[in-house]
Motif scaffolding. Sequence first.
Motif, PDB file in Angstrom:
ATOM      1  N   ILE A  45      -1.475  12.828  -2.314  1.00 28.13           N
ATOM      2  CA  ILE A  45      -0.268  12.072  -2.640  1.00 28.13           C
ATOM      3  C   ILE A  45      -0.582  10.606  -2.941  1.00 28.13           C
ATOM      4  O   ILE A  45       0.119   9.957  -3.726  1.00 28.13           O
ATOM      5  N   GLN A  46      -1.642  10.065  -2.344  1.00 26.68           N
ATOM      6  CA  GLN A  46      -1.996   8.659  -2.575  1.00 26.68           C
ATOM      7  C   GLN A  46      -2.160   8.363  -4.064  1.00 26.68           C
ATOM      8  O   GLN A  46      -1.626   7.371  -4.580  1.00 26.68           O
ATOM      9  N   ALA A  47      -2.895   9.214  -4.767  1.00 22.75           N
ATOM     10  CA  ALA A  47      -3.111   8.997  -6.207  1.00 22.75           C
ATOM     11  C   ALA A  47      -1.793   9.105  -6.970  1.00 22.75           C
ATOM     12  O   ALA A  47      -1.542   8.340  -7.909  1.00 22.75           O
ATOM     13  N   TRP A  48      -0.949  10.049  -6.575  1.00 22.44           N
ATOM     14  CA  TRP A  48       0.345  10.224  -7.241  1.00 22.44           C
ATOM     15  C   TRP A  48       1.215   8.979  -7.059  1.00 22.44           C
ATOM     16  O   TRP A  48       1.849   8.498  -7.997  1.00 22.44           O
ATOM     17  N   LEU A  49       1.239   8.432  -5.839  1.00 24.47           N
ATOM     18  CA  LEU A  49       2.045   7.239  -5.579  1.00 24.47           C
ATOM     19  C   LEU A  49       1.508   6.025  -6.326  1.00 24.47           C
ATOM     20  O   LEU A  49       2.276   5.195  -6.822  1.00 24.47           O
ATOM     21  N   GLY A  68     -11.767   2.389  -4.171  1.00 28.96           N
ATOM     22  CA  GLY A  68     -13.157   2.828  -4.160  1.00 28.96           C
ATOM     23  C   GLY A  68     -13.461   3.887  -5.198  1.00 28.96           C
ATOM     24  O   GLY A  68     -14.518   4.535  -5.141  1.00 28.96           O
ATOM     25  N   HIS A  69     -12.544   4.113  -6.136  1.00 33.44           N
ATOM     26  CA  HIS A  69     -12.751   5.059  -7.239  1.00 33.44           C
ATOM     27  C   HIS A  69     -12.247   4.428  -8.530  1.00 33.44           C
ATOM     28  O   HIS A  69     -11.281   3.650  -8.510  1.00 33.44           O
ATOM     29  N   PRO A  70     -12.861   4.750  -9.651  1.00 33.05           N
ATOM     30  CA  PRO A  70     -12.299   4.335 -10.949  1.00 33.05           C
ATOM     31  C   PRO A  70     -10.982   5.065 -11.224  1.00 33.05           C
ATOM     32  O   PRO A  70     -10.553   5.917 -10.429  1.00 33.05           O
ATOM     33  N   GLY A  71     -10.356   4.783 -12.379  1.00 29.75           N
ATOM     34  CA  GLY A  71      -8.956   5.162 -12.527  1.00 29.75           C
ATOM     35  C   GLY A  71      -8.582   6.185 -13.574  1.00 29.75           C
ATOM     36  O   GLY A  71      -7.394   6.290 -13.904  1.00 29.75           O
ATOM     37  N   LEU A  72      -9.517   6.979 -14.108  1.00 27.07           N
ATOM     38  CA  LEU A  72      -9.128   7.925 -15.153  1.00 27.07           C
ATOM     39  C   LEU A  72      -8.096   8.936 -14.654  1.00 27.07           C
ATOM     40  O   LEU A  72      -7.106   9.226 -15.337  1.00 27.07           O
ATOM     41  N   TRP A  73      -8.302   9.487 -13.472  1.00 22.12           N
ATOM     42  CA  TRP A  73      -7.369  10.457 -12.900  1.00 22.12           C
ATOM     43  C   TRP A  73      -5.994   9.817 -12.715  1.00 22.12           C
ATOM     44  O   TRP A  73      -4.963  10.429 -13.007  1.00 22.12           O
ATOM     45  N   VAL A  88       4.684  18.077  -7.941  1.00 21.77           N
ATOM     46  CA  VAL A  88       4.304  19.388  -8.481  1.00 21.77           C
ATOM     47  C   VAL A  88       3.687  19.213  -9.868  1.00 21.77           C
ATOM     48  O   VAL A  88       2.806  19.969 -10.277  1.00 21.77           O
ATOM     49  N   GLY A  89       4.124  18.180 -10.596  1.00 22.41           N
ATOM     50  CA  GLY A  89       3.522  17.888 -11.892  1.00 22.41           C
ATOM     51  C   GLY A  89       2.038  17.609 -11.775  1.00 22.41           C
ATOM     52  O   GLY A  89       1.261  17.950 -12.683  1.00 22.41           O
ATOM     53  N   MET A  90       1.622  16.987 -10.673  1.00 20.79           N
ATOM     54  CA  MET A  90       0.204  16.733 -10.438  1.00 20.79           C
ATOM     55  C   MET A  90      -0.546  18.044 -10.242  1.00 20.79           C
ATOM     56  O   MET A  90      -1.672  18.215 -10.744  1.00 20.79           O
ATOM     57  N   ARG A 440       4.793  -4.526   5.974  1.00 21.11           N
ATOM     58  CA  ARG A 440       5.252  -4.670   4.596  1.00 21.11           C
ATOM     59  C   ARG A 440       5.889  -3.381   4.126  1.00 21.11           C
ATOM     60  O   ARG A 440       5.650  -2.307   4.682  1.00 21.11           O
ATOM     61  N   PHE A 441       6.661  -3.496   3.069  1.00 21.31           N
ATOM     62  CA  PHE A 441       7.198  -2.329   2.404  1.00 21.31           C
ATOM     63  C   PHE A 441       6.144  -1.764   1.456  1.00 21.31           C
ATOM     64  O   PHE A 441       5.324  -2.501   0.903  1.00 21.31           O
ATOM     65  N   GLY A 442       6.205  -0.459   1.264  1.00 24.69           N
ATOM     66  CA  GLY A 442       5.281   0.137   0.322  1.00 24.69           C
ATOM     67  C   GLY A 442       5.430   1.642   0.271  1.00 24.69           C
ATOM     68  O   GLY A 442       6.193   2.252   1.038  1.00 24.69           O
ATOM     69  N   SER A 443       4.694   2.234  -0.633  1.00 18.57           N
ATOM     70  CA  SER A 443       4.634   3.695  -0.734  1.00 18.57           C
ATOM     71  C   SER A 443       3.199   4.134  -0.481  1.00 18.57           C
ATOM     72  O   SER A 443       2.885   4.728   0.547  1.00 18.57           O
ATOM     73  N   PHE A 444       2.295   3.812  -1.403  1.00 21.22           N
ATOM     74  CA  PHE A 444       0.886   4.157  -1.213  1.00 21.22           C
ATOM     75  C   PHE A 444       0.247   3.212  -0.199  1.00 21.22           C
ATOM     76  O   PHE A 444       0.767   2.136   0.114  1.00 21.22           O
ATOM     77  N   VAL A 445      -0.909   3.623   0.309  1.00 20.18           N
ATOM     78  CA  VAL A 445      -1.643   2.821   1.288  1.00 20.18           C
ATOM     79  C   VAL A 445      -2.471   1.776   0.541  1.00 20.18           C
ATOM     80  O   VAL A 445      -3.163   2.098  -0.427  1.00 20.18           O
ATOM     81  N   ARG A 446      -2.391   0.557   1.008  1.00 20.41           N
ATOM     82  CA  ARG A 446      -3.223  -0.514   0.459  1.00 20.41           C
ATOM     83  C   ARG A 446      -4.324  -0.797   1.483  1.00 20.41           C
ATOM     84  O   ARG A 446      -4.061  -1.313   2.568  1.00 20.41           O
ATOM     85  N   TRP A 447      -5.557  -0.455   1.113  1.00 20.50           N
ATOM     86  CA  TRP A 447      -6.664  -0.494   2.073  1.00 20.50           C
ATOM     87  C   TRP A 447      -7.241  -1.914   2.170  1.00 20.50           C
ATOM     88  O   TRP A 447      -8.395  -2.172   1.809  1.00 20.50           O
ATOM     89  N   ASP A 448      -6.456  -2.817   2.710  1.00 18.42           N
ATOM     90  CA  ASP A 448      -6.909  -4.199   2.845  1.00 18.42           C
ATOM     91  C   ASP A 448      -6.972  -4.587   4.317  1.00 18.42           C
ATOM     92  O   ASP A 448      -6.691  -3.780   5.219  1.00 18.42           O
ATOM     93  N   LEU A 449      -7.353  -5.805   4.561  1.00 15.33           N
ATOM     94  CA  LEU A 449      -7.533  -6.265   5.938  1.00 15.33           C
ATOM     95  C   LEU A 449      -6.217  -6.461   6.672  1.00 15.33           C
ATOM     96  O   LEU A 449      -6.191  -6.486   7.906  1.00 15.33           O
ATOM     97  N   GLU A 450      -5.114  -6.607   5.942  1.00 14.15           N
ATOM     98  CA  GLU A 450      -3.820  -6.826   6.593  1.00 14.15           C
ATOM     99  C   GLU A 450      -3.400  -5.644   7.457  1.00 14.15           C
ATOM    100  O   GLU A 450      -2.626  -5.798   8.393  1.00 14.15           O
TER     101      GLU A 450
END
Length: 528
Positions: A45-49, A68-73, A88-90, A440-450
């Motif tokens: 779901i992370q990539a979908w978000l 940590g991954h490039p973005g073609l997908w 489901v489209g994914m 913070r508000f958000g949907s996907f995970v932001r992998w930062d120090l915060e």
Amino acid sequence: MLRSLQGENAPYKRWELPFAVVVTAAFVLFVEWTAGQHEMWRDEIQAWLLARDSTGPIDLHRHLKYEGHPGLWHLLLMLATRLSWSPVGMQILHLAIAAAAVFLFTRYAPFHPAARALFAFGYFPSYEYAVVCRNYGVGMLLLFAFAALFQHRFKYFHWIGAALLLACHTSVHALIVVIALAFGLTLEALIRRREIAEAEPLERRRVWIGFALIGVGILTAVLQLKPPPDYGFAVGWHTSWDPNRARNILERLNWAYFMVPKENGWGSHALYDWGFYNAHKLWFSVGLASLFLISLWRRPSAVLAYGTATVGLLTFFYMKYPGSIRHHGFLYLSLAVLAWTARYWSAPLAVPRFLERFHPHWKRAAAVGLALLFGLHAFGGLRAHSWDRRVVFSRAQETAEYLREAGYQDAYIIAHEDAPTSAIVGFLQNERFYYTRGTRFGSFVRWDLERSRSATNREVAQTALDREHETLIALSGSLSEEVLEENPRIELLRSFMGPAAIGNERYNIYLVKSKQEFDKETEDSAEE
């Protein structure tokens, strides 16, 4: 190379296209049966978000710095998210990519039809890179596109370059394999430099264009992968020598080459329960890799490509991130791609006279070993599909469906941990949570120090109680009885704590009433 599996001049050649179509169709039905029952988890779901909630490619690129991954997908998913909000489209897109990879393998790989079919239904192609929706399936497809073109590489070198450029932008693991193939192709060009120099100008130009595309792909992927200063996941490099860590990383070969999962667990290894195998597991994996290298003796470019890919991946696992089974699978893909293309690499070296009588036996042993390996993986694939159909993978989709049906689609929802609860958001239309981890508000995970500090359950409850309006808490776990007793405004709304393959993707949903509403209910109750 691998003559017994390649079936040269075999009568089935005329049936290769119908055979590939039939196997691919069977593959689609087989995978869809499992995928239709597979509950997607947070890594999917992370990539979908990311694709859904990025405003465009530039915004997506900014968010991907923390992945940590490039973005073609993710770019492909961005197109899918504009057609439908449902993940489901994914799954549909991912299955189409896996099916295309299987078609290329069953149509063009120079193996016996039985070997091709066994590979197609193996653990990695049919489950890890087909049912579980991640960016690795795109890498598999593009590496297979390289292998399919390789026989006529100097005619289609520009297309090979394009395929490897795109492969660089699927995952860091595919990037490592591409770098290894680039080494092999460079040595191949040096070996055949006279032939290239005497070729038609158009063919020479295609070779240089191909190499340029590969170089651009590697460079741009490396730049994409450079983390920002506040990156907070898998930080640093392990550069000191640790023999225990080295042995542990070397065992990744076992997970890649001999992957048979247990009947009751994802990411488990059934062969480890067999005492003899467990005692000699390194001999099995290193022996297979050595056997394959020996069978490639006369083809130094292939030896360089396979050896560099294997050592490169193991080095990355050692120095940066040990990874999971889906990452280790690129060791297996490297073996498959080099076995596929082995007969087409130049063979300038002669077999030493004292080894001439043994060399055919080595090649035959390598062929038999590869056939057995494909069969073992097919058995592992069947077990993985059987297990996935029997278990609930994640409770995220079930939880999201309840929130929609109960009218809480647009509610203010506070989530404790961002990673496990982000999976719920993927099944909610135009939704976001307030993550106490990161505040913070958000949907996907932001992998930062915060997000390095995680709030306690009591702090999560207090955050909800401080709001003036009705609030929901989505918790991967439970609030303590003490917290509930101290705060009667909080009540358990619905529990989704049943068994799940991803243990922390089981949830409790709590309703926190507003103080005004709670006081009114208390007064009404007292009057009654």
